[in-house]
Design an enzyme around this catalytic site. Structure first.
Site, PDB file in Angstrom:
ATOM      1  N   GLU A 123      -8.726  30.032   6.627  1.00 26.94           N
ATOM      2  CA  GLU A 123      -8.805  29.974   5.150  1.00 26.94           C
ATOM      3  C   GLU A 123      -7.786  28.957   4.598  1.00 26.94           C
ATOM      4  OE1 GLU A 123      -8.981  33.979   3.262  1.00 26.94           O
ATOM      5  OE2 GLU A 123      -7.118  33.367   2.311  1.00 26.94           O
ATOM      6  N   LYS A 127      -8.085  39.072  11.732  1.00 26.35           N
ATOM      7  CA  LYS A 127      -7.903  38.782  10.298  1.00 26.35           C
ATOM      8  C   LYS A 127      -6.861  37.683  10.098  1.00 26.35           C
ATOM      9  CE  LYS A 127      -8.477  38.996   5.903  1.00 26.35           C
ATOM     10  NZ  LYS A 127      -7.466  39.336   5.014  1.00 26.35           N
ATOM     11  N   ARG A 147      -5.467  45.976  -6.256  1.00 23.35           N
ATOM     12  CA  ARG A 147      -6.731  45.231  -6.425  1.00 23.35           C
ATOM     13  C   ARG A 147      -7.718  45.536  -5.305  1.00 23.35           C
ATOM     14  NH1 ARG A 147      -3.325  40.890  -7.716  1.00 23.35           N
ATOM     15  NH2 ARG A 147      -3.452  40.198  -5.556  1.00 23.35           N
ATOM     16  N   MET A 148      -7.237  45.603  -4.065  1.00 19.81           N
ATOM     17  CA  MET A 148      -8.156  45.853  -2.944  1.00 19.81           C
ATOM     18  C   MET A 148      -8.467  47.345  -2.821  1.00 19.81           C
ATOM     19  SD  MET A 148      -9.055  43.031  -1.441  1.00 19.81           S
ATOM     20  CE  MET A 148      -9.510  43.332   0.262  1.00 19.81           C
ATOM     21  N   GLY A 163      -2.705  53.476  -1.665  1.00 23.03           N
ATOM     22  CA  GLY A 163      -2.592  52.096  -2.156  1.00 23.03           C
ATOM     23  C   GLY A 163      -3.838  51.750  -2.943  1.00 23.03           C
TER      24      GLY A 163
HETATM   25  O1  LIG Z   1      -6.371  38.120   2.957  1.00 22.81           O
HETATM   26  C1  LIG Z   1      -6.580  37.517   1.925  1.00 22.81           C
HETATM   27  C2  LIG Z   1      -7.787  36.687   1.744  1.00 22.81           C
HETATM   28  O2  LIG Z   1      -8.576  36.630   2.907  1.00 22.81           O
HETATM   29  C3  LIG Z   1      -5.559  37.650   0.849  1.00 22.81           C
HETATM   30  O3  LIG Z   1      -5.993  37.175  -0.388  1.00 22.81           O
HETATM   31  C4  LIG Z   1      -4.272  37.011   1.258  1.00 22.81           C
HETATM   32  O4  LIG Z   1      -3.284  37.309   0.303  1.00 22.81           O
HETATM   33  C5  LIG Z   1      -4.381  35.511   1.424  1.00 22.81           C
HETATM   34  O5  LIG Z   1      -3.260  35.012   2.127  1.00 22.81           O
HETATM   35  P1  LIG Z   1      -2.081  34.243   1.384  1.00 22.81           P
HETATM   36  O6  LIG Z   1      -1.571  35.205   0.312  1.00 22.81           O
HETATM   37  O7  LIG Z   1      -1.040  33.991   2.434  1.00 22.81           O
HETATM   38  O8  LIG Z   1      -2.686  32.998   0.796  1.00 22.81           O
END
Ligand SMILES: O=C(CO)[C@H](O)[C@H](O)COP(=O)(O)O
Length: 322
Positions: A175, A168, A14-15, A11
């Site tokens: 977040e 996470k 981007r990451m 994979g």
């Molecule tokens: O893990 C992340 C950031 O920490 C990723 O950007 C993730 O995609 C964010 O979650 P979502 O797409 O549900 O907003």
């Protein structure tokens, strides 16, 4: 001197692609595989594993949640006792225990690893939250050490299988809520017009303020690109972690109103018109004869609340003075 390792990385989006670069920069040998041949170092998944001629063989999987099990099942056919598979994607934590068990029946060791840092991780390092057995973590610690930020923080062996992805998931729930709070505050500043510039006000909070943060810095970066976000549609997707956080909270009866509200706000963002609000308008009309708006009428922005008369104060009762 740092121990250097060989590792397969499945994979290279981007990451994963950036992680490959950061690990190579640190001196590790990384063989990447992606279904996009332009990104890949190997023709196929088996060809990638064949190039790993060190003991133990270690493969880091960085693919969407739904693709993890098919990739791991394929890898399990080639790997053997003592080899290690790490799932570094945003996978659902409840999958980790059964996955670890399935792999351990073949002697393959498994770690789940939550990775945070987004596209900035390549230079700043990634925060890593790892679940699994201590002896397995120790085998691949040099990889974790090269991915994490250089300082004191940014790595936790959070617990046994599933703990890394659980950590996470909660991180991402937080977040959601933080971003929602900044977004609501920004809308209020923009709408009220009491400050000359919402962008300048946000910018001033980046130092000294109680709410300074990296997400606030990024909000200001976004406003520098598009002062009032006019070029964006108010539509936000989600990739599952917010839903899983709320599910876990429901199972445990833990109140998470901030995170749940932020998740539901994203769902609201996907509606052009709200069926629920149609029903509210319909019921207000039924019980109170209140005016409704026709489906084709333009949407008025920022209607002030209907002014109310002050309710009469209850007469003071003797002996209730404070
Ligand atoms: O893990 C992340 C950031 O920490 C990723 O950007 C993730 O995609 C964010 O979650 P979502 O797409 O549900 O907003």
């Amino acid at each position: 001197m740092e121990t250097l390792m060989w590792m397969g990385l499945v994979g290279l989006g981007r990451m994963g692609g950036n992680m490959r670069d950061r690990l190579r920069e640190a001196g590790h040998t990384i063989i990447g595989y992606d279904t996009d041949a332009a990104l890949s170092d190997a023709e196929s998944l088996p060809a990638m594993v064949e190039q790993l001629d060190t003991e133990p063989r270690v493969v880091w999987v960085m693919v969407p949640d739904t693709a993890v099990d098919p990739v791991i099942d394929q890898l399990a056919g080639q790997l053997g006792a003592g080899d290690v598979i790490i799932d570094g994607g945003n996978s659902k934590w409840t999958h980790d225990g059964p996955r670890a068990q399935r792999l351990s029946d073949r002697g393959i060791e498994y770690l789940d690893c939550g990775v945070s840092g987004g596209v900035w991780g390549i230079t700043q390092g990634y925060a890593l939250m790892v679940g699994g057995r201590e002896k397995t973590v120790a085998k691949v610690q040099p990889i974790f050490d090269s991915l994490k930020p250089p300082g004191e923080y940014g790595f936790v062996h959070a617990g046994d299988h599933g703990a890394g992805h659980f950590a996470k998931m909660v991180h991402n729930g937080i977040e959601y809520a933080i971003m929602q709070a900044y977004a609501e505050g920004w809308e209020l500043l923009e709408t009220a017009g009491h400050v000359t510039s919402a962008r300048e006000t946000f910018n001033s909070w980046r130092e000294g303020s109680v709410i300074r943060s990296w997400l606030l810095d990024l909000a200001v970066d976004a406003l520098d690109e598009d002062a009032h976000l006019d070029r964006l549609r108010g539509f936000a997707e989600d990739s599952g972690e917010g839903r899983w956080t709320v599910e876990a909270a429901l199972d445990l009866a833990v109140p998470v109103p901030g995170i749940a509200g932020a998740l539901f706000a994203r769902f609201t963002s996907r509606q052009d018109d709200s069926p629920a609000m149609k029903m509210i308008a319909a019921m207000r009309r039924q019980f109170g004869g209140h005016a409704v708006r026709d489906a084709s009428a333009p949407v008025p922005r920022n209607l002030p609340g209907t002014p109310r008369a002050e309710p009469p104060r209850p007469a003071r009762q003797p002996g209730t003075d404070r």
